[in-house]
Design a protein around this motif. Structure first.
Motif, PDB file in Angstrom:
ATOM      1  N   ALA A 132       0.845  -1.209   0.000  1.00 15.60           N
ATOM      2  CA  ALA A 132       0.000   0.000   0.000  1.00 15.60           C
ATOM      3  C   ALA A 132       0.878   1.256   0.000  1.00 15.60           C
ATOM      4  CB  ALA A 132      -0.935  -0.007   1.204  1.00 15.60           C
ATOM      5  N   ALA A 133       1.976   1.208   0.764  1.00 12.06           N
ATOM      6  CA  ALA A 133       2.874   2.369   0.829  1.00 12.06           C
ATOM      7  C   ALA A 133       3.491   2.639  -0.543  1.00 12.06           C
ATOM      8  CB  ALA A 133       3.968   2.123   1.869  1.00 12.06           C
ATOM      9  N   ALA A 134       3.711   1.552  -1.309  1.00 16.63           N
ATOM     10  CA  ALA A 134       4.276   1.701  -2.665  1.00 16.63           C
ATOM     11  C   ALA A 134       3.177   2.008  -3.688  1.00 16.63           C
ATOM     12  CB  ALA A 134       5.017   0.422  -3.055  1.00 16.63           C
ATOM     13  N   GLY A 135       1.912   1.872  -3.273  1.00 16.74           N
ATOM     14  CA  GLY A 135       0.778   2.175  -4.161  1.00 16.74           C
ATOM     15  C   GLY A 135       0.400   1.053  -5.102  1.00 16.74           C
ATOM     16  N   TYR A 136       0.996  -0.135  -4.928  1.00 15.06           N
ATOM     17  CA  TYR A 136       0.707  -1.245  -5.847  1.00 15.06           C
ATOM     18  C   TYR A 136       1.098  -2.572  -5.199  1.00 15.06           C
ATOM     19  CZ  TYR A 136       0.538  -4.101 -10.068  1.00 15.06           C
ATOM     20  OH  TYR A 136       0.214  -5.066 -10.995  1.00 15.06           O
ATOM     21  N   GLY A 137       0.260  -3.572  -5.402  1.00 16.29           N
ATOM     22  CA  GLY A 137       0.614  -4.911  -4.929  1.00 16.29           C
ATOM     23  C   GLY A 137      -0.427  -5.933  -5.310  1.00 16.29           C
ATOM     24  N   LYS A 138      -0.012  -7.189  -5.287  1.00 24.28           N
ATOM     25  CA  LYS A 138      -0.911  -8.286  -5.657  1.00 24.28           C
ATOM     26  C   LYS A 138      -0.785  -9.395  -4.615  1.00 24.28           C
ATOM     27  CE  LYS A 138      -1.994  -8.248  -9.720  1.00 24.28           C
ATOM     28  NZ  LYS A 138      -2.872  -7.546 -10.707  1.00 24.28           N
ATOM     29  N   ILE A 139      -1.919  -9.794  -4.079  1.00 23.02           N
ATOM     30  CA  ILE A 139      -1.921 -10.912  -3.138  1.00 23.02           C
ATOM     31  C   ILE A 139      -2.755 -12.034  -3.755  1.00 23.02           C
ATOM     32  CG2 ILE A 139      -2.608 -11.695  -0.825  1.00 23.02           C
ATOM     33  CD1 ILE A 139      -2.099  -8.831   0.169  1.00 23.02           C
ATOM     34  N   GLY A 176      -8.028  -2.086  -1.698  1.00 21.01           N
ATOM     35  CA  GLY A 176      -8.172  -1.673  -3.101  1.00 21.01           C
ATOM     36  C   GLY A 176      -7.828  -0.202  -3.323  1.00 21.01           C
ATOM     37  N   PRO A 177      -8.349   0.693  -2.465  1.00 20.20           N
ATOM     38  CA  PRO A 177      -8.046   2.110  -2.681  1.00 20.20           C
ATOM     39  C   PRO A 177      -6.553   2.441  -2.647  1.00 20.20           C
ATOM     40  CG  PRO A 177      -9.888   1.853  -1.154  1.00 20.20           C
ATOM     41  CD  PRO A 177      -9.323   0.480  -1.383  1.00 20.20           C
ATOM     42  N   GLN A 178      -5.752   1.562  -2.018  1.00 16.97           N
ATOM     43  CA  GLN A 178      -4.290   1.796  -1.991  1.00 16.97           C
ATOM     44  C   GLN A 178      -3.568   1.046  -3.124  1.00 16.97           C
ATOM     45  OE1 GLN A 178      -5.310   0.593   1.663  1.00 16.97           O
ATOM     46  NE2 GLN A 178      -6.202   2.641   1.499  1.00 16.97           N
ATOM     47  N   GLY A 179      -4.335   0.462  -4.036  1.00 16.99           N
ATOM     48  CA  GLY A 179      -3.696  -0.183  -5.193  1.00 16.99           C
ATOM     49  C   GLY A 179      -3.323  -1.636  -4.975  1.00 16.99           C
ATOM     50  N   VAL A 180      -3.785  -2.219  -3.872  1.00 14.25           N
ATOM     51  CA  VAL A 180      -3.434  -3.623  -3.618  1.00 14.25           C
ATOM     52  C   VAL A 180      -4.607  -4.510  -4.029  1.00 14.25           C
ATOM     53  CG1 VAL A 180      -2.644  -5.303  -1.902  1.00 14.25           C
ATOM     54  CG2 VAL A 180      -1.971  -2.891  -1.685  1.00 14.25           C
ATOM     55  N   VAL A 226      -1.820 -18.369 -11.465  1.00  8.09           N
ATOM     56  CA  VAL A 226      -1.027 -17.650 -10.449  1.00  8.09           C
ATOM     57  C   VAL A 226      -0.256 -16.502 -11.103  1.00  8.09           C
ATOM     58  CG1 VAL A 226       0.934 -17.842  -8.852  1.00  8.09           C
ATOM     59  CG2 VAL A 226      -0.861 -19.564  -8.829  1.00  8.09           C
ATOM     60  N   VAL A 227       0.377 -16.797 -12.236  1.00  8.52           N
ATOM     61  CA  VAL A 227       1.153 -15.749 -12.926  1.00  8.52           C
ATOM     62  C   VAL A 227       0.220 -14.631 -13.396  1.00  8.52           C
ATOM     63  CG1 VAL A 227       2.606 -15.254 -14.949  1.00  8.52           C
ATOM     64  CG2 VAL A 227       3.064 -17.276 -13.548  1.00  8.52           C
ATOM     65  N   PHE A 228      -0.969 -14.992 -13.888  1.00  9.95           N
ATOM     66  CA  PHE A 228      -1.966 -13.986 -14.310  1.00  9.95           C
ATOM     67  C   PHE A 228      -2.356 -13.097 -13.119  1.00  9.95           C
ATOM     68  CE2 PHE A 228      -6.672 -13.226 -14.464  1.00  9.95           C
ATOM     69  CZ  PHE A 228      -6.663 -12.212 -15.401  1.00  9.95           C
ATOM     70  N   LEU A 229      -2.658 -13.730 -11.989  1.00 11.54           N
ATOM     71  CA  LEU A 229      -3.103 -12.942 -10.825  1.00 11.54           C
ATOM     72  C   LEU A 229      -1.966 -12.108 -10.230  1.00 11.54           C
ATOM     73  CD1 LEU A 229      -5.521 -15.470  -9.046  1.00 11.54           C
ATOM     74  CD2 LEU A 229      -6.138 -13.415 -10.364  1.00 11.54           C
ATOM     75  N   ALA A 230      -0.718 -12.531 -10.479  1.00 11.46           N
ATOM     76  CA  ALA A 230       0.429 -11.774  -9.980  1.00 11.46           C
ATOM     77  C   ALA A 230       0.787 -10.614 -10.916  1.00 11.46           C
ATOM     78  CB  ALA A 230       1.637 -12.699  -9.847  1.00 11.46           C
ATOM     79  N   PHE A 236      -7.334  -5.218 -12.975  1.00 17.32           N
ATOM     80  CA  PHE A 236      -8.701  -4.761 -12.659  1.00 17.32           C
ATOM     81  C   PHE A 236      -9.536  -5.886 -12.035  1.00 17.32           C
ATOM     82  CE2 PHE A 236     -12.767  -2.413 -13.579  1.00 17.32           C
ATOM     83  CZ  PHE A 236     -12.423  -1.275 -12.866  1.00 17.32           C
ATOM     84  N   VAL A 237      -8.844  -6.926 -11.595  1.00 17.40           N
ATOM     85  CA  VAL A 237      -9.514  -8.069 -10.955  1.00 17.40           C
ATOM     86  C   VAL A 237      -9.149  -8.044  -9.479  1.00 17.40           C
ATOM     87  CG1 VAL A 237      -9.696 -10.599 -10.891  1.00 17.40           C
ATOM     88  CG2 VAL A 237      -9.252  -9.433 -13.071  1.00 17.40           C
ATOM     89  N   THR A 238     -10.119  -7.956  -8.591  1.00 19.33           N
ATOM     90  CA  THR A 238      -9.814  -8.065  -7.169  1.00 19.33           C
ATOM     91  C   THR A 238     -11.013  -8.605  -6.399  1.00 19.33           C
ATOM     92  OG1 THR A 238      -8.675  -7.000  -5.314  1.00 19.33           O
ATOM     93  CG2 THR A 238     -10.384  -5.683  -6.416  1.00 19.33           C
ATOM     94  N   GLY A 239     -10.708  -9.301  -5.306  1.00 22.55           N
ATOM     95  CA  GLY A 239     -11.756  -9.882  -4.462  1.00 22.55           C
ATOM     96  C   GLY A 239     -12.361 -11.151  -5.034  1.00 22.55           C
TER      97      GLY A 239
END
Ligand SMILES: NC(=O)c1ccc[n+]([C@@H]2O[C@H](COP(=O)([O-])OP(=O)(O)OC[C@H]3O[C@@H](n4cnc5c(N)ncnc54)[C@H](O)[C@@H]3O)[C@@H](O)[C@H]2O)c1
Length: 251
Positions: A132-139, A176-180, A226-230, A236-239
């Motif tokens: 979130a601090a970096a403004g982007y991430g994928k879990i 989501g609002p922090q880009g994760v 996994v690679v797609f979600l990473a 634009f896919v989350t949750g």
């Protein structure tokens, strides 16, 4: 992103599906932190990545231990750089005994929840704020298709993997609002190099016969998702929970 920022963490990366996720993410260009309770296995997978020209390091941590997860995050940042991908794959799975709901001891129940649910929570709690601090991430949280089929004899496991889907949805809304982005992958029963007492070859083939694609699932069937979600391809896919089981359950 710079090359240094493309760091992915895979928990439970020392064997089985986690091992395949590490190799695939490394091949797709991430530096990979291979995390496992078994440091020797984690280092062996990191060595395999490096031998094929990738970047990886093995780390020891018990994901259910909050202090260990905090130390791990510091070690990974120091050793590989800022993390932008977290794959919560570690779980009590291949070592788990099946049993009816009234045979499961409270101790076993609690340990399954501690690793499969709390471990996922602790890793998210540690890494999501950094992303979130970096403004982007994928879990990417590894759930299970058993949530959709309710496999008997696995009440502790199925409950834990259903919790992972709830965690995925609720956390996605918060970060989501922090880009994760936070998504789940639900694998069907997948053959790996690890023998399991819970499934025979015959049972696996019978299950495969009930899928739309009519063949036994292997780890390579999961790595693309996994690679797609990473990757940025799923930005634009989350949750969401993607069920990858060859068409057994229709989710
Ligand atoms: N293989 C399947 O059929 C299947 C199907 C659906 C979902 N899954 C899920 O996929 C993931 C991987 O499955 P697998 O077949 O590779 O399982 P596995 O049991 O072979 O591997 C699990 C890995 O996690 C590690 N681990 C366990 N507890 C840990 C802890 N507390 N801290 C850190 N590491 C720990 C183990 O050492 C091991 O390397 C699990 O989340 C599992 O529930 C597997």
């Amino acid at each position: 992103m710079t090359v240094q920022q493309r760091v992915a963490v895979v928990t439970g990366g020392g064997q089985g599906l986690g091992r395949s996720f590490c190799l695939a993410l490394a091949e797709a260009g991430w530096a990979v932190a291979v995390v496992d309770l078994d440091l020797e296995n984690a280092r062996a997978i990191a060595g395999k990545v490096e031998a094929s020209g990738g970047i990886a390091k093995g780390f020891h941590a018990d994901v259910s231990d909050e202090n260990a997860v905090s130390r791990l995050a510091e070690q990974i940042e120091g050793g590989l750089g800022a993390v932008s991908v977290l794959v919560n794959n570690a779980a009590i799975f291949s070592t788990l005994s099946m049993g009816s709901y009234d045979e499961i001891s409270l101790q076993t129940w609690k340990r399954v929840m501690d690793v499969n649910v709390t471990g996922t929570f602790l890793c998210c709690k540690e890494f999501a704020p950094r992303m979130a601090a970096a403004g982007y991430g994928k879990i990417v949280n590894i759930s299970s298709a058993t949530v959709f089929t309710g496999r008997p004899g696995y009440l502790h496991y199925v409950t834990s993997k259903a919790a992972v889907i709830g965690l995925t949805r609720a956390l996605a809304s918060e970060v989501g609002p922090q880009g994760v982005r936070v998504n789940a992958l639900a694998p069907g029963s997948t053959e790996t190099e690890v023998e399991r007492a819970t499934i025979t070859r015959e049972a696996r083939e019978k299950m495969a016969g009930e899928t739309a694609l009519r063949r036994v699932q292997v780890a390579e069937d999961l790595v693309g998702t996994v690679v797609f979600l990473a990757s940025e391809a799923s930005d634009f896919v989350t949750g969401q929970t993607i069920n990858v089981d060859g068409g057994l359950a229709f989710h």
